[in-house]
Design a protein around this motif. Structure first.
Motif, mmCIF file in Angstrom:
data_model
loop_
_atom_site.group_PDB
_atom_site.id
_atom_site.type_symbol
_atom_site.label_atom_id
_atom_site.label_comp_id
_atom_site.label_asym_id
_atom_site.label_seq_id
_atom_site.Cartn_x
_atom_site.Cartn_y
_atom_site.Cartn_z
ATOM 1 N N ILE A 553 1.081 -1.678 -0.256
ATOM 2 C CA ILE A 553 -0.416 -0.507 -0.262
ATOM 3 C C ILE A 553 0.942 0.942 0.061
ATOM 4 C CG2 ILE A 553 -1.519 1.216 1.341
ATOM 5 C CD1 ILE A 553 -3.043 -1.525 2.015
ATOM 6 N N TYR A 554 1.594 1.390 1.145
ATOM 7 C CA TYR A 554 3.219 2.100 0.999
ATOM 8 C C TYR A 554 3.613 2.562 -0.820
ATOM 9 C CZ TYR A 554 2.952 3.270 5.682
ATOM 10 O OH TYR A 554 1.853 3.421 7.387
ATOM 11 N N GLY A 555 3.174 1.477 -1.036
ATOM 12 C CA GLY A 555 4.332 2.161 -2.535
ATOM 13 C C GLY A 555 3.636 1.788 -2.793
ATOM 14 N N ARG A 556 2.136 1.442 -3.379
ATOM 15 C CA ARG A 556 1.172 2.739 -4.211
ATOM 16 C C ARG A 556 1.294 3.927 -4.440
ATOM 17 N NH1 ARG A 556 -1.931 -1.174 -7.163
ATOM 18 N NH2 ARG A 556 -3.211 0.966 -8.156
ATOM 19 N N GLN A 557 1.367 4.702 -3.265
ATOM 20 C CA GLN A 557 1.233 5.754 -3.025
ATOM 21 C C GLN A 557 2.971 6.624 -3.140
ATOM 22 O OE1 GLN A 557 -0.385 5.031 1.368
ATOM 23 N NE2 GLN A 557 -2.118 6.193 0.749
ATOM 24 N N GLY A 558 3.882 5.787 -3.568
ATOM 25 C CA GLY A 558 4.941 6.519 -2.930
ATOM 26 C C GLY A 558 5.401 6.497 -2.395
ATOM 27 N N LEU A 559 5.138 5.823 -1.027
ATOM 28 C CA LEU A 559 5.876 6.224 -0.197
ATOM 29 C C LEU A 559 7.029 4.825 -0.165
ATOM 30 C CD1 LEU A 559 3.292 7.334 2.007
ATOM 31 C CD2 LEU A 559 4.818 8.640 1.872
ATOM 32 N N HIS A 560 7.953 5.251 -0.691
ATOM 33 C CA HIS A 560 9.007 4.076 -0.888
ATOM 34 C C HIS A 560 9.645 3.293 0.020
ATOM 35 C CE1 HIS A 560 7.485 4.066 -4.950
ATOM 36 N NE2 HIS A 560 8.034 5.598 -5.419
ATOM 37 N N SER A 561 10.324 4.662 1.153
ATOM 38 C CA SER A 561 10.653 4.142 2.334
ATOM 39 C C SER A 561 10.254 3.513 3.388
ATOM 40 C CB SER A 561 11.673 6.010 3.227
ATOM 41 O OG SER A 561 12.034 5.317 3.849
ATOM 42 N N LYS A 562 9.498 4.333 3.096
ATOM 43 C CA LYS A 562 8.121 2.954 4.448
ATOM 44 C C LYS A 562 7.581 2.083 3.705
ATOM 45 C CE LYS A 562 6.008 6.922 7.320
ATOM 46 N NZ LYS A 562 3.990 7.605 7.333
ATOM 47 N N ALA A 563 7.226 1.479 2.209
ATOM 48 C CA ALA A 563 7.178 0.555 1.972
ATOM 49 C C ALA A 563 8.475 -0.459 2.076
ATOM 50 C CB ALA A 563 6.870 0.230 0.709
ATOM 51 N N ARG A 564 9.580 -0.010 1.877
ATOM 52 C CA ARG A 564 10.944 -0.594 2.770
ATOM 53 C C ARG A 564 10.801 -1.048 3.790
ATOM 54 N NH1 ARG A 564 13.388 2.041 -0.672
ATOM 55 N NH2 ARG A 564 14.763 2.608 1.152
ATOM 56 N N ASN A 565 10.451 -0.246 4.715
ATOM 57 C CA ASN A 565 10.825 -0.458 5.748
ATOM 58 C C ASN A 565 9.624 -1.738 6.398
ATOM 59 O OD1 ASN A 565 12.739 1.037 6.307
ATOM 60 N ND2 ASN A 565 10.869 2.987 7.204
ATOM 61 N N CYS A 566 8.994 -1.851 5.525
ATOM 62 C CA CYS A 566 7.737 -2.868 6.243
ATOM 63 C C CYS A 566 8.269 -4.049 5.165
ATOM 64 C CB CYS A 566 6.487 -2.535 5.808
ATOM 65 S SG CYS A 566 5.564 -1.317 6.092
ATOM 66 N N PHE A 567 8.692 -4.031 3.687
ATOM 67 C CA PHE A 567 9.245 -5.063 3.360
ATOM 68 C C PHE A 567 10.897 -5.817 4.903
ATOM 69 C CE2 PHE A 567 7.607 -3.513 0.023
ATOM 70 C CZ PHE A 567 6.631 -4.619 -0.256
ATOM 71 N N GLU A 568 11.109 -4.928 5.141
ATOM 72 C CA GLU A 568 12.209 -5.316 5.784
ATOM 73 C C GLU A 568 12.108 -5.658 7.264
ATOM 74 O OE1 GLU A 568 15.533 -5.349 4.785
ATOM 75 O OE2 GLU A 568 15.996 -3.965 3.312
ATOM 76 N N VAL A 569 10.684 -5.400 7.813
ATOM 77 C CA VAL A 569 10.545 -6.171 9.124
ATOM 78 C C VAL A 569 10.057 -7.708 9.029
ATOM 79 C CG1 VAL A 569 8.897 -5.739 10.917
ATOM 80 C CG2 VAL A 569 10.474 -4.072 9.994
ATOM 81 N N ALA A 570 9.523 -7.739 7.969
ATOM 82 C CA ALA A 570 8.876 -9.317 7.431
ATOM 83 C C ALA A 570 10.044 -9.713 7.005
ATOM 84 C CB ALA A 570 8.254 -8.884 6.380
ATOM 85 N N LYS A 571 11.002 -8.928 6.022
ATOM 86 C CA LYS A 571 12.458 -10.407 6.355
ATOM 87 C C LYS A 571 13.054 -10.359 7.596
ATOM 88 C CE LYS A 571 16.529 -9.819 3.314
ATOM 89 N NZ LYS A 571 17.309 -8.850 2.498
ATOM 90 N N SER A 572 13.588 -9.816 8.540
ATOM 91 C CA SER A 572 14.440 -9.648 9.238
ATOM 92 C C SER A 572 13.397 -11.285 10.364
ATOM 93 C CB SER A 572 14.807 -8.769 10.154
ATOM 94 O OG SER A 572 13.033 -7.910 10.848
ATOM 95 N N ARG A 573 12.300 -11.090 10.620
ATOM 96 C CA ARG A 573 11.432 -11.703 11.126
ATOM 97 C C ARG A 573 11.235 -13.422 10.740
ATOM 98 N NH1 ARG A 573 6.723 -7.979 14.226
ATOM 99 N NH2 ARG A 573 8.131 -6.165 14.422
#
Length: 706
Positions: A553-573
């Motif tokens: 959702i963040y990515g579709r809004q153009g908030l790419h930094s927030k989107a990446r944070n979400c993906f990184e959290v998922a990846k780390s856990r």
């Protein structure tokens, strides 16, 4: 308190207040400027896990470890021996309401002798204190010492044959006295039976629900102890109160009638000669199985899931249970039921590797023993394993199992048939073969609604699979109808704190995103993520899916930094959940897309290439193609045509033209109308005009209805 501190200061990490993983704690402590103290209590089994993984490498902190294993102090740690309780403290604990200095000299010496015999162990002294209060030994200390010594010598030496140090023998004597005192109360056999069974579970909390579920499954065990044929909660509470009064258990404040045993109490109960190890351990396993089956359609709180895992790990480490899990042709049905129950505990808690290991081990053992895959029990095991592979994102492996099961469709019952169709359709959808998956998913959903009911979990699962396939076909209106209807019914049927409702919530957020209602989608996804973390914990499959959904959702809004944070959290856990699967490649790919959108081409290329290498390693051709297409787009955007050209054919072959046309119908039809009108304006003759109009009609019908 660590769990009360806001983590990281960002939106997502605030949700970690209640349930934490050790990775989150280590990362947070390493970033603190203030001093901290980290305590590891009762680290006695030093071979069970590597403590270094749980200790921060940075920060201004101190680590304190309590252990009975003296070897730990030889590994470079500063060793701080804990002295035994001082005599003065022990006497105050033994006689809390009596001034020791006022006792007669003989009784004073006897009190000192008692606390010395007990090794100044607070738990054992507390047991003796209870005896004093019950049998009025306070004024006859010397008499108690004589009774104690006679009891110990007769019981432990003559009957137990138990060889331990003098202090341990003294501790067990006090416990044995309390045990016999309980047997003489009105709770009698049931209280001592429940206490002994509890010792054969793991060291986590036990709940009344464990025993009541076992009673509902088989009430003979409680009837054999002379009680009524109906579960009595008040009576059970009375038993717990009696055991607490004698310091044999401790009540927990995390749920309804929860309790736990001190490790020394557990050890004592396990070595008692009356504690028939095989019988009590077998009954403890049956209790866990009964509870797991009774809650199969429920969403257990995170704390309960963790407690179940502790008990399960304790069982699986016992040779008696290991023997039960070894394949025996004479008891294959019961054995398979036990394995699938244990696997379901792991699946519920998203410990998917352990679930797969159990199921695969039994399937292979059955094959080696000559049991055919067409055997009904083998079929159920393969279906369970296939669904576990899907949970773990391993669609290729799952497809192989479901394809194998479909060969024996005539031997499947209704539920198994529906589960197999759903699983196979889901794997086809993950591969992008939506046209082949759709009729199978539609059939499964119709069967589930008819056989199991519209509000059954099986029907909801069928709806979720069908909605994903419909989305792949570009039928967004149908997806919206399916998802919104499923969410409304799931909310009414199960409430908001339920895994089925959570899955429906994430899909509804995705539908809102597809309709470009990003603010509502984000709000909905955030609320669902909070609920999932509170219910399932931070590293559960549904919680990780929530971070990924929010990232999209963040990515579709153009908030790419927030989107990446979400993906990184998922990846780390996701280390304990995925680990080299379809889902891992997907996360690498989506992180790369956020860098691509920010024109950070160097980082994007690293992510895409990492995903491509991973997909090649696990032989996931679908994700390998997706990564190749992303690399083509990246090189083309950078005008690196030499690198892009070899990938061009892969891009053309796999570009989702059909999906693009379906999701952009207005634009495509408008372009077609405009183009045809240009053609018509340049043509002469009635015939050509009719042909052009018919062609326009066919194009419109195709995009609107197919």
């Amino acid at each position: 308190m660590l769990s009360g501190k806001t983590f990281g200061g960002n939106l997502h990490s605030k949700r970690a207040k209640r349930f934490l993983t050790h990775d989150m704690i280590v990362e947070e402590l390493e970033g603190w400027d203030e001093e901290w103290l980290l305590v590891f209590d009762n680290y006695d089994d030093t071979s069970s896990f590597d403590l270094n993984e749980y200790i921060p490498k940075l920060g201004k902190g101190t680590v304190l470890i309590t252990t009975r294993d003296a070897r730990l102090g030889q590994d470079g740690w500063k060793r701080i021996p804990i002295p035994e309780m001082r005599e003065e403290e022990a006497l105050r604990l033994l006689l809390p309401d009596t001034d020791y200095n006022t006792l007669p000299e003989e009784d004073a010496r006897a009190c000192k002798e008692i606390v010395s015999m007990l090794g100044y162990l607070p738990l054992a002294i507390d047991q003796t204190r209870w005896f004093f209060s019950q049998f009025n030994f306070t004024s006859q200390m010397r008499e108690y010492v004589e009774v104690f010594n006679n009891y110990k010598n007769n019981l432990i030496d003559a009957e137990w044959g138990y060889k331990r140090g003098e202090e341990s023998r003294n501790w067990y004597t006090t416990f044995e006295q309390s045990f016999e005192a309980i047997a003489s109360t009105k709770y009698g056999k049931l209280a001592t039976h429940i206490l002994t069974i509890s010792a054969f579970f793991g060291g986590a909390s036990l709940r009344e629900d464990f025993f009541s579920a076992y009673f509902e499954a088989d009430s003979r065990w409680i009837q054999s102890l002379g009680l009524r044929d109906k579960w009595d909660t008040l009576y059970f509470r009375g038993i717990l109160a009696e055991l607490v009064q004698r310091s044999l258990i401790r009540l927990e404040n995390n749920g309804r009638n929860c309790f736990s045993l001190h490790p020394i109490i557990r050890e004592w109960l396990r070595v008692r000669p009356e504690s028939r190890r095989y019988d009590y351990l077998s009954e403890a396993v049956l209790i866990l199985v009964a509870y797991t089956k009774s809650t199969a359609d429920s969403s257990l709180p995170f704390r309960v899931q963790q407690d179940l895992l502790v008990h399960l790990e304790s069982f699986l480490g016992d040779p008696v249970v290991q023997k039960k899990l070894s394949f025996r042709p004479d008891n294959e049905s019961e054995q398979a039921s036990l394995v699938m129950t244990f696997a379901s505990v792991y699946r519920t808690s998203s410990h998917l590797r352990e679930a797969k290991k159990l199921l695969q081990g039994l399937i292979e053992a059955r094959r080696e023993s000559g049991v055919a895959d067409s055997n009904p029990v083998s079929i159920e095991l393969q279906i369970e394993l296939g669904e576990t592979f899907i949970d773990d994102g391993e669609y290729t492996e799952a497809r192989e199992h479901f394809s194998s099961v479909l060969k024996y469709a005539d031997k499947l019952n209704r539920t198994s048939h529906c589960r197999t169709l759903l699983g196979f359709a889901d794997t086809l959808g993950a591969r992008g073969d939506f046209r082949a998956a759709y009729p199978m998913a539609r059939q499964a959903q119709d069967l589930a609604a008819t056989w199991a009911g519209v509000n059954s979990r099986l029907n909801f699962r069928a709806i979720f699979v069908l909605a994903r396939i419909q989305a792949g076909l570009g039928r967004l209106i149908e997806v919206g109808n399916l998802v919104n209807g499923a969410y409304d019914r799931a909310y009414v049927a199960f409430g908001s704190c339920d895994r089925t409702t959570l899955e429906a919530s994430y899909m509804r957020a995705g539908d809102m995103m597809a309709r470009l209602d990003f603010d509502t989608a984000k709000s909905f996804a955030e609320q669902t993520l909070v609920t999932s973390e509170n219910l399932n914990g931070p590293d559960h499959r549904l919680t990780l899916n929530g971070y990924i959904s929010l990232g999209y959702i963040y990515g579709r809004q153009g908030l790419h930094s927030k989107a990446r944070n979400c993906f990184e959290v998922a990846k780390s856990r996701a280390g304990s959940l995925f680990g080299g699967t379809h889902a891992d490649v997907m996360v690498e790919l989506t992180i790369g897309e956020t860098y691509f959108a920010e024109h950070n081409y160097e980082e994007a290329e690293k992510q895409f290439q990492s995903g491509k290498n991973m997909s090649e390693k696990i032989h996931d051709t679908t994700m390998e193609v997706a990564c190749t297409v992303s690399l083509f787009r990246l090189y083309f955007a950078q005008k690196k045509f030499r690198k892009a050209i070899p990938m061009a054919w892969v891009f053309v072959q796999n570009f989702p033209f059909r999906f693009f046309f379906r999701t952009n119908k207005t634009m495509v039809i408008s372009a077609a109308v405009f183009g045809l009108l240009l053609v018509i304006s340049g043509l002469k003759g009635y015939f050509m005009t009719v042909v052009a109009l018919v062609s326009l009609l066919l194009v419109a019908v195709w995009f609107l209805f197919f």
